[in-house]
Design a protein around this motif. Structure first.
Motif, PDB file in Angstrom:
ATOM      1  N   GLU A 199       0.830  -1.199   0.000  1.00  0.00           N
ATOM      2  CA  GLU A 199       0.000   0.000   0.000  1.00  0.00           C
ATOM      3  C   GLU A 199       0.867   1.252   0.000  1.00  0.00           C
ATOM      4  OE1 GLU A 199      -2.671  -0.211   3.265  1.00  0.00           O
ATOM      5  OE2 GLU A 199      -3.805  -1.901   2.463  1.00  0.00           O
ATOM      6  N   THR A 200       0.240   2.375  -0.260  1.00  0.00           N
ATOM      7  CA  THR A 200       0.951   3.650  -0.285  1.00  0.00           C
ATOM      8  C   THR A 200       0.933   4.279   1.102  1.00  0.00           C
ATOM      9  OG1 THR A 200       0.269   3.996  -2.579  1.00  0.00           O
ATOM     10  CG2 THR A 200       1.081   5.910  -1.361  1.00  0.00           C
ATOM     11  N   VAL A 240       9.259   4.777  -0.110  1.00  0.00           N
ATOM     12  CA  VAL A 240       8.108   4.042  -0.643  1.00  0.00           C
ATOM     13  C   VAL A 240       6.918   4.977  -0.800  1.00  0.00           C
ATOM     14  CG1 VAL A 240       6.458   2.190  -0.167  1.00  0.00           C
ATOM     15  CG2 VAL A 240       8.887   1.836   0.303  1.00  0.00           C
ATOM     16  N   SER A 241       6.698   5.822   0.186  1.00  0.00           N
ATOM     17  CA  SER A 241       5.564   6.736   0.126  1.00  0.00           C
ATOM     18  C   SER A 241       5.697   7.706  -1.032  1.00  0.00           C
ATOM     19  CB  SER A 241       5.462   7.509   1.447  1.00  0.00           C
ATOM     20  OG  SER A 241       4.430   8.465   1.383  1.00  0.00           O
ATOM     21  N   PHE A 244       5.270   5.707  -4.493  1.00  0.00           N
ATOM     22  CA  PHE A 244       3.904   5.218  -4.700  1.00  0.00           C
ATOM     23  C   PHE A 244       2.904   6.370  -4.784  1.00  0.00           C
ATOM     24  CE2 PHE A 244       4.676   0.718  -2.773  1.00  0.00           C
ATOM     25  CZ  PHE A 244       5.478   0.435  -3.854  1.00  0.00           C
ATOM     26  N   SER A 247       3.065   7.497  -8.228  1.00  0.00           N
ATOM     27  CA  SER A 247       2.361   6.539  -9.072  1.00  0.00           C
ATOM     28  C   SER A 247       0.847   6.722  -8.970  1.00  0.00           C
ATOM     29  CB  SER A 247       2.750   5.108  -8.672  1.00  0.00           C
ATOM     30  OG  SER A 247       2.103   4.159  -9.476  1.00  0.00           O
ATOM     31  N   ASP A 248       0.345   6.925  -7.761  1.00  0.00           N
ATOM     32  CA  ASP A 248      -1.097   7.123  -7.580  1.00  0.00           C
ATOM     33  C   ASP A 248      -1.584   8.406  -8.244  1.00  0.00           C
ATOM     34  OD1 ASP A 248      -1.171   4.797  -6.129  1.00  0.00           O
ATOM     35  OD2 ASP A 248      -1.116   5.779  -4.169  1.00  0.00           O
ATOM     36  N   SER A 418       0.506   2.178 -13.906  1.00  0.00           N
ATOM     37  CA  SER A 418      -0.500   3.000 -13.222  1.00  0.00           C
ATOM     38  C   SER A 418      -1.264   3.860 -14.227  1.00  0.00           C
ATOM     39  CB  SER A 418       0.186   3.876 -12.172  1.00  0.00           C
ATOM     40  OG  SER A 418      -0.759   4.604 -11.424  1.00  0.00           O
ATOM     41  N   GLU A 482       0.442  -3.619 -12.296  1.00  0.00           N
ATOM     42  CA  GLU A 482       0.848  -2.536 -11.379  1.00  0.00           C
ATOM     43  C   GLU A 482       1.150  -3.085  -9.991  1.00  0.00           C
ATOM     44  OE1 GLU A 482      -0.275   1.296  -8.912  1.00  0.00           O
ATOM     45  OE2 GLU A 482      -1.337  -0.609  -8.970  1.00  0.00           O
ATOM     46  N   ARG A 486       4.796  -2.889  -8.055  1.00  0.00           N
ATOM     47  CA  ARG A 486       4.986  -2.372  -6.693  1.00  0.00           C
ATOM     48  C   ARG A 486       5.769  -3.379  -5.844  1.00  0.00           C
ATOM     49  NH1 ARG A 486       0.909   1.399  -4.001  1.00  0.00           N
ATOM     50  NH2 ARG A 486       0.253   2.794  -5.650  1.00  0.00           N
TER      51      ARG A 486
END
Length: 584
Positions: A199-200, A240-241, A244, A247-248, A418, A482, A486
């Motif tokens: 998860e983000t 990571v945050s 991602f 990407s989101d 994404s 996707e 990740r």
């Protein structure tokens, strides 16, 4: 493929072969007529419609061979009504005739099967069966069952009675003889997948600049222990945050959605820096290496020119503190490849993203600019790196050959998946279609990177030069691609010591207590490495010579640039296209 078959005589030969192949389909029906007779075989196979198929196709082929009507009226049937078009129209009608025949034959065999079921049940039970009351047969089959008996009665003859003697008989209860019908149930889908995508994490807000103590970034992951500490640190979560969240921010968004006139001034300044970096390539031309496919030493001159321009570039970004420039510029400096080894890989790509992260931590790039960073800045960086790779033949750092995702990049596949997450037309398998790549590569990073990979390989076909991409294309949806990207980013980039042992920690992406330092181990800074790139790192509690010539534990096999191999081949072969693998 053979021009002789395009002539008039060639057309006659093609017509004859076409007709012979068509006639071969009548061998089976002809045998059936000989054995069972026309009437029975026509019922079983709808021969009339099958013959109609043959006549229609034969007529179309004859018209095509005779080139009617264009031979009578030249140039009047070039668009509509040509013999080739008539052939295909008749093929459609032939297929329609065949389909009608198949439906009629199916209806016949279905009726025969029901009639046989009626007779079989009566013969087995020896009793009259109320088929309609049991709901076993249709009204037509009930009609057949009614007329199957010699007399319209609910009596059946016994084994000892004459044909006209009947005894009363109760209706047979088949519920105990026939298996109970139970509807099929779809398997229940798992509420959560066995290997869910990461998860983000929430991206923390930037710290006040006053709290930052700028320092020149250095390597701190020098052993497996350091790697384990990093994976549990806030810096890992921050990386990571950031990735991602980027990407989101571009889900289902093409590159063309970003308009140059609407870019944030800070984003425009970043693009100008990359433009200036490309100008330096022209000022540092490659050396003549006699066709060598390994790294060109002129790349070191380019990196030195970049280093000399770093302060000016960052002052353009409104960074005035020399200590801040020293920290932030180090990531940009290391994002073009390794000066000593003349190689480039996903670790250098990550340095570029950390450079953008530092600009975000300094509140230069706001969160509102995130879509522009992926869809405007990253494509410009990729074009720059491709120019560098093709000019200086950068060797792929840590390459595992065809068993890797890509020789150089990773993030275009994550961000590109994404972008395509819910695309109505493009599917993962579409990467094998040249027209899709040509039409949509300019809008989607994933397709653009696949197109570039195809262009720099000296064989044609993803399954030959990039089997991992070929395997991924079999995924059912972009959601799966996707999610896999990740997981791969976490496991194969941030989770791999060979990649992360080159990662640099400063004040904005800090190391945590317990991680080794270069000074403690007596290791030189990466930019100060001696020629050959050998460095001592801690491996299993022992000092280990880190060299690019090893496999797995360090940077992988030292291999020549695939870009260089392709360009040198094209030089020798006069720019011919890719060679095809035999039987491909």
């Amino acid at each position: 493929m053979m021009p002789v078959f395009s002539t008039t005589k060639g057309r006659i030969v093609r017509f004859a072969l076409y007709s012979l192949f068509g006639l071969s389909a009548f061998a089976g029906p002809a045998h059936g007529v000989r054995v069972h007779g026309w009437a029975a075989q026509n019922q079983r196979q709808s021969l009339a419609y099958f013959i109609g198929l043959g006549i229609i196709n034969f007529t179309g082929a004859a018209i095509y061979a005779a080139r009617v009507p264009e031979r009578w009226c030249p140039k009047k049937f070039d668009l509509w009504g040509a013999s080739h078009q008539i052939l295909h129209v008749l093929v459609v009608f032939g297929a329609l005739s065949h389909t009608i025949g198949l439906v009629k034959a199916f209806d016949y065999w279905y009726k025969v099967r029901e009639d046989g079921a009626v007779r079989l049940l009566v013969e087995i039970t020896g009793r009259d069966v109320n088929f309609r009351s049991h709901g076993l047969l249709s009204s037509r089959s009930h009609h057949i069952a009614k007329h199957f008996h010699t007399r319209p009665s609910t009596k059946m003859p016994t084994a000892t009675s004459s044909q006209d003697s009947y005894v009363p008989s109760n209706h047979l209860d088949l519920s105990q003889k026939l298996p109970r019908l139970t509807p099929r149930q779809k398997p229940k889908s798992r509420s959560t997948p066995s290997n869910p995508a990461p998860e983000t994490p929430l991206l923390p807000p930037p710290r006040p600049v006053e709290e930052l103590h700028f320092t020149r970034p250095s390597r701190r992951i020098l052993s497996p222990k350091d790697q384990d500490i990093f994976l549990a640190s806030p810096s890992y979560t921050l990386l990571v945050s950031f990735i991602f969240t980027l990407s989101d921010s571009i889900r289902d968004t093409p590159i063309s959605a970003i308009k140059a006139a609407e870019l944030d001034p800070a984003v425009s300044s970043v693009l100008t820096v990359l433009d200036d970096a490309e100008v330096l390539i022209e000022q540092c031309p490659p050396e003549d290496t006699g066709g060598s496919r390994f790294g060109n030493k002129a790349f070191r001159d380019f990196v030195d020119a970049v280093e000399a321009s770093l302060r000016q570039w960052h002052e353009r970004l409104n960074i005035t503190d020399p200590a801040a420039i020293d920290e932030v510029a180090t990531y940009l400096h290391h994002s073009f490849g390794n000066r000593t080894r003349i190689d480039y890989g996903s670790g250098h790509e990550l340095n570029f993203m950390i450079w953008l992260l530092c600009l975000n931590r300094l509140s230069i790039l706001k969160s509102s600019t995130f879509p522009s960073l992926v869809l405007a800045v990253l494509p410009r960086y990729l074009r720059l790196m491709r120019t560098i790779q093709m000019t200086y033949y950068l060797e792929p750092a840590g390459s595992h050959g065809v068993w890797g995702l890509d020789d150089y990049q990773f993030l275009p596949f994550l961000f590109g998946a994404s972008q395509l997450l819910h695309h109505p037309v493009i599917r993962p398998l579409s990467i094998h279609q040249p027209l899709i790549l040509e039409e949509y590569a300019k809008d989607y990073l994933y397709l653009d990177q696949v197109a570039f990979v195809n262009s720099v390989k000296n064989v044609e076909g993803l399954r030959w030069h990039s089997p991992m991409l070929d395997d991924i294309s079999a995924a059912k949806s972009w959601e799966k691609v996707e999610a896999g990207m990740r997981r791969m980013f976490v496991a194969e980039v941030l989770g791999k010591l060979p990649v992360m042992q080159h990662f640099l920690f400063g004040s904005m992406v800090p190391a945590v207590e317990g991680m080794s330092t270069e000074e403690e181990l007596g290791i030189e800074r990466e930019e100060d490495e001696v020629s050959g790139g050998e460095v001592v790192v801690m491996q299993d509690g022992m000092k280990h010579v880190h060299t690019p010539n090893s496999w797995g534990d360090c940077c992988g096999i030292k291999v020549p640039s695939s870009v260089g191999a392709t360009l040198e081949m094209k030089k020798r072969m006069g720019g011919e296209g890719l060679r095809r693998v035999p039987f491909d």
